[in-house]
Design an enzyme around this catalytic site. Structure first.
Site, PDB file in Angstrom:
ATOM      1  N   GLU A  38      -8.222 -22.398  19.952  1.00  0.00           N
ATOM      2  CA  GLU A  38      -6.846 -22.676  19.519  1.00  0.00           C
ATOM      3  C   GLU A  38      -6.208 -23.620  20.512  1.00  0.00           C
ATOM      4  O   GLU A  38      -6.298 -23.417  21.729  1.00  0.00           O
ATOM      5  CB  GLU A  38      -6.030 -21.384  19.449  1.00  0.00           C
ATOM      6  CG  GLU A  38      -4.555 -21.605  19.126  1.00  0.00           C
ATOM      7  CD  GLU A  38      -3.741 -20.315  19.133  1.00  0.00           C
ATOM      8  OE1 GLU A  38      -4.325 -19.242  18.836  1.00  0.00           O
ATOM      9  OE2 GLU A  38      -2.534 -20.367  19.451  1.00  0.00           O
TER      10      GLU A  38
ATOM     11  N   GLU B 280       4.793 -24.908  21.613  1.00  0.00           N
ATOM     12  CA  GLU B 280       5.465 -23.667  21.266  1.00  0.00           C
ATOM     13  C   GLU B 280       6.772 -23.640  22.040  1.00  0.00           C
ATOM     14  O   GLU B 280       6.882 -24.236  23.109  1.00  0.00           O
ATOM     15  CB  GLU B 280       4.639 -22.435  21.664  1.00  0.00           C
ATOM     16  CG  GLU B 280       3.368 -22.231  20.895  1.00  0.00           C
ATOM     17  CD  GLU B 280       2.662 -20.957  21.331  1.00  0.00           C
ATOM     18  OE1 GLU B 280       2.644 -19.994  20.547  1.00  0.00           O
ATOM     19  OE2 GLU B 280       2.138 -20.938  22.463  1.00  0.00           O
TER      20      GLU B 280
END
Length: 268
Positions: free
Chosen positions: A145, A150
């Site tokens: 990932e 974020e």
């Protein structure tokens, strides 16, 4: 919580105008979505899938992600909107959207870049991230990932970039925080990009290098999971283990605006 190996600061960053990408001549564009659909129209089903459900998504998230145009839609001005709302829906207290290109558009080695305006507010968790194309076969975290961005909505001055793989995932992900001096990342659009090469990853924010990860940066005894193609994910989560739950003061709707996404490969 992601593990932050370092904290950098970008001072006085101003995102260039739309369609003015910082990519140089070392790259050739091979794919894009400019999000030029009519106002209220859905994303292109030939490119995007909707992840639908309200089961927490492995992080105890509070939203139900729908495939409605109330949550994911074009604004008619060249942008995609992913909208989190406070509403009772299918047993959840919030709704939002999560879209992926799994099985339809997967890339690597490549530069993947987007121009995005993130939302903020306690309990709001916008993200632009990637999973390995073999996710359904090998599962997470073996597939790898890459979190291009974020943001914890309660800390709107810090963009977090992280990788997760076998032996370095969840709270042990290899990550970095980039602070914006004197403001919030939600105040304007910014460029977010990652270069994926077989033996290293480089993140860029507004054309400035923000983070680099090589195999030697991973915990001892773990393996590199980024020598494959990846599919794209965009979402705005509400609550979950990475952020606090929203409060009565959290503003809804919380919109992530995506001006465009472009993918480049290295020029011959």
């Amino acid at each position: 919580m992601r593990s932050l190996l370092s904290l950098g600061v970008l001072v006085g960053c101003v995102a260039p105008e739309r369609n003015d990408s910082p990519v140089d001549n070392a790259w050739v564009k091979v794919w894009s979505d400019e999000f030029d659909g009519e106002a209220g129209s859905p994303v292109d089903a030939a490119t995007w899938n909707h992840d639908v459900g309200g089961h927490g998504w492995g992080n105890d998230q509070l939203e139900y992600n729908t495939d409605r145009t109330a949550n994911v839609f074009h604004d008619g001005e060249g942008r995609l909107v992913i909208r989190a709302q406070r509403e009772a829906y299918e047993g959840n207290s919030f709704t939002s959207g999560r879209i992926t290109t799994m099985g339809k558009a997967e890339f690597g080695p490549a530069r993947i870049e987007a121009r995005i305006r993130v939302p903020e507010g306690q309990g709001i968790w916008p993200a632009f991230w990637l999973l390995g194309e073999d996710f359904e076969e090998v599962g997470w975290p073996t597939c790898g990932e890459i979190d291009i961005l974020e943001l914890r909505g309660s800390e709107p001055d810090t963009i977090i970039t992280t990788v997760h793989g076998p032996g370095y995932n969840g709270g042990d992900g290899v990550g970095n925080g980039t602070q914006l001096a004197g403001g919030s990342w939600s105040d304007d659009f910014h460029y977010y990009a990652v270069d994926i090469d077989p033996d290293h990853l480089v993140w860029w924010i507004d054309g400035e290098r923000a983070h680099t990860v090589r195999p030697g940066d991973l915990p001892a005894g773990t393996s590199w999971a980024f020598d494959r193609a990846f599919f794209l994910i965009l979402n705005v989560a509400v609550g979950g283990r990475f952020v606090q739950a929203p409060t009565a003061e959290t503003d809804f709707p919380a919109d992530m605006l995506v001006d465009w996404i472009r993918v480049y490969e290295r020029a011959p």
